[in-house]
Design a protein around this motif. Structure first.
Motif, PDB file in Angstrom:
ATOM      1  N   LYS A  62       0.711  -1.170  -0.081  1.00 55.13           N
ATOM      2  CA  LYS A  62      -0.057  -0.105  -0.039  1.00 55.13           C
ATOM      3  C   LYS A  62       0.906   1.214  -0.076  1.00 55.13           C
ATOM      4  CE  LYS A  62      -3.903  -2.161   2.393  1.00 55.13           C
ATOM      5  NZ  LYS A  62      -4.683  -1.972   3.496  1.00 55.13           N
ATOM      6  N   ARG A  63       0.442   2.330  -0.871  1.00 53.76           N
ATOM      7  CA  ARG A  63       1.108   3.347  -0.900  1.00 53.76           C
ATOM      8  C   ARG A  63       0.497   4.392   0.178  1.00 53.76           C
ATOM      9  NH1 ARG A  63       1.629   4.609  -7.256  1.00 53.76           N
ATOM     10  NH2 ARG A  63       2.688   2.535  -7.859  1.00 53.76           N
ATOM     11  N   THR A  64       1.639   5.099   0.925  1.00 52.02           N
ATOM     12  CA  THR A  64       1.420   5.846   1.920  1.00 52.02           C
ATOM     13  C   THR A  64       2.336   7.145   1.957  1.00 52.02           C
ATOM     14  OG1 THR A  64       2.959   4.846   3.277  1.00 52.02           O
ATOM     15  CG2 THR A  64       0.712   4.105   3.570  1.00 52.02           C
ATOM     16  N   VAL A  65       1.729   8.170   2.572  1.00 51.99           N
ATOM     17  CA  VAL A  65       2.461   9.385   2.419  1.00 51.99           C
ATOM     18  C   VAL A  65       2.723   9.830   3.932  1.00 51.99           C
ATOM     19  CG1 VAL A  65       2.355  11.881   1.757  1.00 51.99           C
ATOM     20  CG2 VAL A  65       1.129  10.397   0.255  1.00 51.99           C
ATOM     21  N   ASN A  66       3.886  10.023   4.038  1.00 48.90           N
ATOM     22  CA  ASN A  66       4.190  10.300   5.593  1.00 48.90           C
ATOM     23  C   ASN A  66       4.621  11.947   5.474  1.00 48.90           C
ATOM     24  OD1 ASN A  66       4.149   7.566   6.376  1.00 48.90           O
ATOM     25  ND2 ASN A  66       6.367   7.346   5.651  1.00 48.90           N
ATOM     26  N   ILE A  67       3.803  12.587   6.450  1.00 52.58           N
ATOM     27  CA  ILE A  67       4.022  14.034   6.592  1.00 52.58           C
ATOM     28  C   ILE A  67       4.887  14.223   7.774  1.00 52.58           C
ATOM     29  CG2 ILE A  67       3.003  16.344   6.984  1.00 52.58           C
ATOM     30  CD1 ILE A  67       0.675  15.058   5.818  1.00 52.58           C
ATOM     31  N   THR A  68       6.078  14.687   7.472  1.00 53.22           N
ATOM     32  CA  THR A  68       6.895  14.973   8.741  1.00 53.22           C
ATOM     33  C   THR A  68       7.039  16.397   9.223  1.00 53.22           C
ATOM     34  OG1 THR A  68       8.715  15.591   7.108  1.00 53.22           O
ATOM     35  CG2 THR A  68       8.746  13.188   7.472  1.00 53.22           C
ATOM     36  N   SER A  69       6.188  17.445   8.872  1.00 53.50           N
ATOM     37  CA  SER A  69       6.244  18.644   9.203  1.00 53.50           C
ATOM     38  C   SER A  69       4.843  19.038   9.830  1.00 53.50           C
ATOM     39  CB  SER A  69       6.525  19.726   8.163  1.00 53.50           C
ATOM     40  OG  SER A  69       6.198  21.014   8.685  1.00 53.50           O
ATOM     41  N   THR A  70       4.736  20.096  10.687  1.00 49.61           N
ATOM     42  CA  THR A  70       3.365  20.174  11.437  1.00 49.61           C
ATOM     43  C   THR A  70       3.078  21.826  11.112  1.00 49.61           C
ATOM     44  OG1 THR A  70       4.571  20.817  13.535  1.00 49.61           O
ATOM     45  CG2 THR A  70       3.709  18.833  13.509  1.00 49.61           C
ATOM     46  N   PHE A  71       3.183  22.129   9.962  1.00 49.87           N
ATOM     47  CA  PHE A  71       2.968  23.540   9.371  1.00 49.87           C
ATOM     48  C   PHE A  71       1.208  23.656   9.428  1.00 49.87           C
ATOM     49  CE2 PHE A  71       2.065  26.366   5.688  1.00 49.87           C
ATOM     50  CZ  PHE A  71       2.759  27.753   6.344  1.00 49.87           C
TER      51      PHE A  71
END
Length: 132
Positions: A27-36
């Motif tokens: 499964k393709r996932t997107v990881n967000i590493t910023s909390t903007f």
């Protein structure tokens, strides 16, 4: 034997690389590493409560220079004396009339006429007309 081993190794490499590209089970996932979090700034507001300037009540002193209205010029115009028109007795009154009719270039019609009325001594009138 070496040829068979070498060709088998090459075939095995192609099979392994082909199966690595076909794998669709992940499964393709997107990881967000910023909390903007975007936030709008406060808009600048115009202050309309300015006090008006104080009024100027002093009257200005205006200087006018008017030229002298009684001027005397060296040149004085002469007086006009109208004279009655003298009757011209040199011409002879001919009670003649004429009509000219014709066509010009490009079939343009032309008409000219002159008509005289009167006795030549006490009354006389001439009428002229022209049409192209």
């Amino acid at each position: 034997m070496q040829r068979i081993f070498l060709s088998g190794t090459i075939v095995l490499c192609f099979v392994v690389s082909a199966t690595a590209q076909i794998d669709t089970t992940k499964k393709r996932t997107v990881n967000i590493t910023s909390t903007f979090k975007p936030v709008l700034r406060e808009a600048a507001k115009i202050n309309f409560n300015a006090s008006p300037p104080s009024s100027d009540t002093t009257k200005p002193k205006l200087q006018y220079t008017l030229p002298n209205q009684n001027l005397l010029f060296a040149y004085q115009p002469g007086t006009l004396k109208p004279l009655a028109l003298q009757v011209d007795s040199g011409g002879r009154w001919d009670n003649d009339s004429y009509i000219k009719v014709g066509f010009g270039s490009l079939r343009t019609p032309y008409l000219q006429t002159g008509i005289s009325f009167g006795d030549g001594k006490s009354a006389g009138i001439n009428i002229y007309a022209k049409h192209v």
